[in-house]
Design a protein around this motif. Structure first.
Motif, PDB file in Angstrom:
ATOM      1  N   THR A 122      -4.517  -0.216  -7.574  1.00  0.00           N
ATOM      2  CA  THR A 122      -3.574  -1.077  -8.282  1.00  0.00           C
ATOM      3  C   THR A 122      -3.977  -2.538  -8.139  1.00  0.00           C
ATOM      4  OG1 THR A 122      -1.793   0.500  -7.874  1.00  0.00           O
ATOM      5  CG2 THR A 122      -1.134  -1.721  -8.487  1.00  0.00           C
ATOM      6  N   LEU A 123      -4.662  -2.886  -7.035  1.00  0.00           N
ATOM      7  CA  LEU A 123      -5.078  -4.262  -6.786  1.00  0.00           C
ATOM      8  C   LEU A 123      -6.459  -4.576  -7.359  1.00  0.00           C
ATOM      9  CD1 LEU A 123      -3.834  -4.729  -3.097  1.00  0.00           C
ATOM     10  CD2 LEU A 123      -2.774  -5.563  -5.199  1.00  0.00           C
TER      11      LEU A 123
ATOM     12  N   ARG B 243       0.835  -1.206   0.000  1.00  0.00           N
ATOM     13  CA  ARG B 243       0.000   0.000   0.000  1.00  0.00           C
ATOM     14  C   ARG B 243       0.867   1.251   0.000  1.00  0.00           C
ATOM     15  NH1 ARG B 243      -4.318  -1.840   4.666  1.00  0.00           N
ATOM     16  NH2 ARG B 243      -5.715  -3.036   3.321  1.00  0.00           N
ATOM     17  N   ILE B 244       1.953   1.215   0.780  1.00  0.00           N
ATOM     18  CA  ILE B 244       2.857   2.360   0.834  1.00  0.00           C
ATOM     19  C   ILE B 244       3.544   2.560  -0.513  1.00  0.00           C
ATOM     20  CG2 ILE B 244       4.954   3.253   1.931  1.00  0.00           C
ATOM     21  CD1 ILE B 244       4.083   1.820   4.481  1.00  0.00           C
ATOM     22  N   ILE B 245       3.946   1.446  -1.141  1.00  0.00           N
ATOM     23  CA  ILE B 245       4.563   1.538  -2.473  1.00  0.00           C
ATOM     24  C   ILE B 245       3.595   2.199  -3.443  1.00  0.00           C
ATOM     25  CG2 ILE B 245       5.398   0.236  -4.457  1.00  0.00           C
ATOM     26  CD1 ILE B 245       6.506  -1.844  -2.593  1.00  0.00           C
ATOM     27  N   PHE B 246       2.368   1.706  -3.493  1.00  0.00           N
ATOM     28  CA  PHE B 246       1.391   2.225  -4.448  1.00  0.00           C
ATOM     29  C   PHE B 246       1.118   3.713  -4.208  1.00  0.00           C
ATOM     30  CE2 PHE B 246      -0.545  -2.306  -4.321  1.00  0.00           C
ATOM     31  CZ  PHE B 246       0.492  -2.765  -5.112  1.00  0.00           C
ATOM     32  N   THR B 247       1.038   4.096  -2.932  1.00  0.00           N
ATOM     33  CA  THR B 247       0.741   5.484  -2.601  1.00  0.00           C
ATOM     34  C   THR B 247       1.886   6.405  -2.999  1.00  0.00           C
ATOM     35  OG1 THR B 247      -0.654   4.779  -0.757  1.00  0.00           O
ATOM     36  CG2 THR B 247       0.085   7.059  -0.750  1.00  0.00           C
ATOM     37  N   LYS B 248       3.130   5.979  -2.744  1.00  0.00           N
ATOM     38  CA  LYS B 248       4.284   6.808  -3.090  1.00  0.00           C
ATOM     39  C   LYS B 248       4.445   6.939  -4.594  1.00  0.00           C
ATOM     40  CE  LYS B 248       8.010   6.845  -0.643  1.00  0.00           C
ATOM     41  NZ  LYS B 248       7.830   8.120   0.059  1.00  0.00           N
ATOM     42  N   VAL B 249       4.067   5.897  -5.339  1.00  0.00           N
ATOM     43  CA  VAL B 249       4.161   5.947  -6.797  1.00  0.00           C
ATOM     44  C   VAL B 249       3.273   7.051  -7.359  1.00  0.00           C
ATOM     45  CG1 VAL B 249       3.531   4.695  -8.910  1.00  0.00           C
ATOM     46  CG2 VAL B 249       4.890   3.558  -7.146  1.00  0.00           C
TER      47      VAL B 249
ATOM     48  N   LEU C 265      -5.510   3.978   7.763  1.00  0.00           N
ATOM     49  CA  LEU C 265      -4.832   4.405   6.548  1.00  0.00           C
ATOM     50  C   LEU C 265      -5.545   3.969   5.284  1.00  0.00           C
ATOM     51  CD1 LEU C 265      -1.130   3.608   7.535  1.00  0.00           C
ATOM     52  CD2 LEU C 265      -2.191   5.855   7.428  1.00  0.00           C
ATOM     53  N   GLN C 266      -6.580   3.177   5.421  1.00  0.00           N
ATOM     54  CA  GLN C 266      -7.224   2.570   4.250  1.00  0.00           C
ATOM     55  C   GLN C 266      -7.626   3.605   3.211  1.00  0.00           C
ATOM     56  OE1 GLN C 266      -8.128  -0.921   4.005  1.00  0.00           O
ATOM     57  NE2 GLN C 266      -8.489  -0.417   1.873  1.00  0.00           N
ATOM     58  N   ASN C 267      -8.192   4.710   3.666  1.00  0.00           N
ATOM     59  CA  ASN C 267      -8.743   5.670   2.717  1.00  0.00           C
ATOM     60  C   ASN C 267      -7.697   6.555   2.061  1.00  0.00           C
ATOM     61  OD1 ASN C 267     -11.362   4.792   3.168  1.00  0.00           O
ATOM     62  ND2 ASN C 267     -11.635   6.135   4.926  1.00  0.00           N
ATOM     63  N   ILE C 268      -6.497   6.659   2.658  1.00  0.00           N
ATOM     64  CA  ILE C 268      -5.495   7.553   2.087  1.00  0.00           C
ATOM     65  C   ILE C 268      -4.427   6.796   1.310  1.00  0.00           C
ATOM     66  CG2 ILE C 268      -5.825   9.220   3.951  1.00  0.00           C
ATOM     67  CD1 ILE C 268      -3.177   8.295   5.127  1.00  0.00           C
TER      68      ILE C 268
END
Length: 357
Positions: free
Chosen positions: A142-143, A103-109, A134-137
């Motif tokens: 991607t999944l 999730r952190i990877i996807f968000t930073k991308v 953190l679910q909403n942010i």
């Protein structure tokens, strides 16, 4: 009561063969369980003519700050593995820490110049959506289209009605439901506090919560807990009815459960066979492991953070070996960027390239 991972891997092989996916990437946490997964699954894939393009180990971090720092420093380097254009299918050993990391990877991308992933994900049954703040942010689209073998569930008579009766003070000393209630509804059950604007009435409805916070349908994990309770009850009942030289009875003829040793219960559990209230059979194999069906679930992720799980298939250990996986292909929703690549195609491409050099 936890279904065997070995049978789930057979289901993944059936799924890969069904769609002729023979070139995939593997992802797991860099810990004992993740390494055991890779050591187990790679030979299985090889024996079934499936190519493992790469293995991606997500570094184990104790604190969220360490995860964020790790991804900030090495995001581009690690992300290139996942971007491999030859690999459109990724198989993830999905324990909760792995999903948090992704999730952190996807968000930073989203905040970089890197291209978002457009892959088909296959995720093991350990994975599920969690009620995280953190679910909403965190970006999860991607999944979208993910396929996972989830623990089978069925709807039990009266379960929906039971959920509708739950209230925060329904049982004395049940602190868990009170904590959940406050977090889910964003209110306080106590007197008004400075950091909380709203007071819980206690009459809030669970069915009003989004699916990411609470599901009104029985999940596979809840279904297993339900079956586990009844399996133990049936085992104790059989000890009481049929008798054993190891059991002790109280004066009134009732079983003194406190004097039953764990090995006595386990010995009886392995012979336990019963139908639950949903009409499904609960049984154990020769290794005392639960023999159960897996549901093949297609996960749909929406831009507002909500999701839907759609059953698109079934993995049945009781069916003939060549017909254990049944699929409804028409119901599957794929990620919009998915393109199929076959192992044999890339072997040919690489051979041609070598001849041209």
């Amino acid at each position: 009561m936890v279904p065997s991972e070995a049978y789930q891997y057979k289901g993944v092989v059936h799924l890969l063969h069904h769609f002729r996916w023979t070139w995939i990437g593997l992802l797991a946490m860099d810990d004992d369980r993740g390494n055991q997964f890779l050591q187990t699954i790679v030979p299985i894939l090889t024996e079934n003519s499936i190519c493992s393009a790469f293995t991606f180990k997500l570094p184990k971090a104790t604190y969220m700050e360490e995860v964020v720092e790790e991804m900030t420093v090495k995001l581009s380097e690690r992300y290139q593995y996942l971007m491999d254009r030859k690999t459109n299918v990724l198989f993830l050993y999905g324990e909760p820490p792995v999903v948090t990391y992704l999730r952190i990877i996807f968000t930073k991308v989203v905040f970089t110049s890197l291209t978002p992933l457009s892959k088909v994900w296959i995720i093991s049954s350990h994975w599920d959506f969690e009620s995280l703040a953190l679910q909403n942010i965190l970006d999860m689209e991607t999944l979208h289209g993910t396929l996972s073998f989830t623990v089978h569930s069925n709807q039990l008579p009266g379960f929906q009605e039971f959920l509708q009766t739950i209230r925060p003070f329904w049982a004395e000393g049940d602190g868990f439901i009170q904590i959940f209630w406050e977090q889910a509804f964003g209110c306080s059950l106590k007197h008004k506090q400075e950091d909380v604007e709203e007071i819980c009435t206690g009459e809030e409805k669970l069915e009003s919560l989004p699916g990411t916070s609470f599901e009104m349908h029985m999940t596979g994990y809840s279904y297993n807990v339900y079956n586990a309770v009844y399996a133990a009850a049936h085992a104790l009942h059989n000890i009481n009815i049929h008798g054993s030289k190891h059991r002790r009875l109280a004066k009134v003829g009732r079983l003194d459960v406190q004097n039953i040793q764990p090995w006595q219960l386990h010995h009886c559990l392995k012979r336990t066979l019963f139908n639950n209230s949903a009409g499904e059979s609960v049984r154990f194999d020769k290794n005392r492991e639960l023999v159960t069906v897996f549901d093949l679930t297609n996960w749909l992720i929406f831009p507002n953070g909500s999701f839907a799980r759609v059953k698109v298939g079934r993995l049945d250990p009781f069916a003939p070996s060549d017909n254990q996986l049944t699929l409804n292909d028409d119901r599957i929703v794929w990620h919009r960027g998915f393109k199929e690549v076959r192992c044999s195609d890339w072997r040919l491409i690489l051979k041609v390239q070598s001849l041209l050099l």
